[in-house]
Design a protein around this motif. Structure first.
Motif, PDB file in Angstrom:
ATOM      1  N   THR A  59       0.847  -1.211  -0.101  1.00 46.34           N
ATOM      2  CA  THR A  59      -0.074  -0.136   0.189  1.00 46.34           C
ATOM      3  C   THR A  59       0.918   1.295   0.007  1.00 46.34           C
ATOM      4  O   THR A  59       0.358   2.411   0.075  1.00 46.34           O
ATOM      5  CB  THR A  59      -0.782   0.032   1.252  1.00 46.34           C
ATOM      6  OG1 THR A  59      -0.068   0.032   2.420  1.00 46.34           O
ATOM      7  CG2 THR A  59      -1.864  -1.127   1.302  1.00 46.34           C
ATOM      8  N   THR A  69       2.601   3.236  -1.938  1.00 53.10           N
ATOM      9  CA  THR A  69       2.252   4.232  -3.195  1.00 53.10           C
ATOM     10  C   THR A  69       0.764   4.562  -3.016  1.00 53.10           C
ATOM     11  O   THR A  69       0.583   5.724  -3.756  1.00 53.10           O
ATOM     12  CB  THR A  69       2.697   3.733  -4.544  1.00 53.10           C
ATOM     13  OG1 THR A  69       2.005   2.556  -4.947  1.00 53.10           O
ATOM     14  CG2 THR A  69       4.084   3.847  -4.439  1.00 53.10           C
ATOM     15  N   THR A  70      -0.178   3.849  -2.643  1.00 49.44           N
ATOM     16  CA  THR A  70      -1.525   4.322  -2.835  1.00 49.44           C
ATOM     17  C   THR A  70      -2.180   4.635  -1.575  1.00 49.44           C
ATOM     18  O   THR A  70      -3.053   5.732  -1.672  1.00 49.44           O
ATOM     19  CB  THR A  70      -2.272   3.015  -3.464  1.00 49.44           C
ATOM     20  OG1 THR A  70      -2.178   1.918  -2.567  1.00 49.44           O
ATOM     21  CG2 THR A  70      -1.805   2.642  -4.719  1.00 49.44           C
ATOM     22  N   ALA A  71      -1.850   4.065  -0.517  1.00 54.53           N
ATOM     23  CA  ALA A  71      -2.426   4.361   0.825  1.00 54.53           C
ATOM     24  C   ALA A  71      -1.446   4.022   1.888  1.00 54.53           C
ATOM     25  O   ALA A  71      -1.497   3.247   2.564  1.00 54.53           O
ATOM     26  CB  ALA A  71      -3.611   3.254   1.083  1.00 54.53           C
TER      27      ALA A  71
END
Length: 220
Positions: A172, A174-176
């Protein structure tokens, strides 16, 4: 003579050799953080602008370079952990310790890998792991003695959480990038004494945990 040379009893390096060593450590810190402890030594040498032979002259084994690269991060972790361990409230100290531990995994796969594995052929890594395990057991036992944490949690349960958090961070990042915090606090709710219920599966023994951490190293 640098502080590390004094501590390790080495003869002082010539200026050009010291510069090469410093460049190797800086390149290793960047590459280990991005790729983990199995990062390419050839790429580290290229990034430092030196030959692979020069790298091996300074660091005969991968672990020598890894420890030189990780030493500042490990000291940062220990310093922060010592502040947390001084907190008055045992449950708050446990939560803060785990947040500090997992927060330092974020963006540093090398540190995360170091936490997850055992490197049995290096005395310094064994000492550091033993120190961290003692800290974890200390802060956990304190919360248990205060009646805040369920009494059946052991070190292996925390290491399982380290492994799980490392994978969450990888998936996660890079996204969250803060998704690991939700998982940690869900698990902390399960760790509270008032949420405890019997679990049929026993925890891993100390020997099983150690063997599993060695296996993670050997499996790479």
């Amino acid at each position: 003579m640098s502080q590390s040379e004094v501590e390790q009893g080495r003869r002082p390096l010539r200026r050009d050799a010291r510069e090469s060593r410093d460049k190797l450590i800086a390149a290793a810190q960047s590459e280990f953080a991005a790729r983990g402890v199995d990062a390419s030594l050839e790429k580290i040498a290229r990034d430092a602008g030196v030959s692979i032979g020069t790298l091996y002259r300074h660091f005969p084994a991968r672990l020598d370079l890894l420890m030189a690269a990780l030493r500042p991060r490990l000291q940062e972790f220990v310093d922060g952990a010592n502040e947390v361990l001084a907190m008055d409230d045992p449950w708050t100290a446990l939560v803060a310790y785990l947040e500090h531990l997992f927060g330092m995994q974020v963006g540093d796969r090398g540190f995360s890998d170091f936490l997850s594995r055992r490197f049995t052929d290096n005395a310094e890594t064994e000492r550091m792991h033993d120190e961290m395990c003692d800290q974890i057991e200390g802060v956990l036992t304190r919360a248990q003695d205060a009646g805040a944490a369920r009494p059946d949690i052991v070190l292996a349960d925390i290491v399982n959480l380290i492994w799980a958090t490392g994978r969450i961070i990888d998936a996660t990042g890079t996204t969250a990038p803060d998704a690991w915090r939700r998982n940690l606090h869900l698990m902390l709710d399960a760790y509270r004494a008032e949420r405890a219920h019997p679990i049929a599966e026993p925890p891993m023994t100390s020997e099983q945990l150690y063997d599993a951490m060695v296996h993670l190293r050997d499996a790479r």
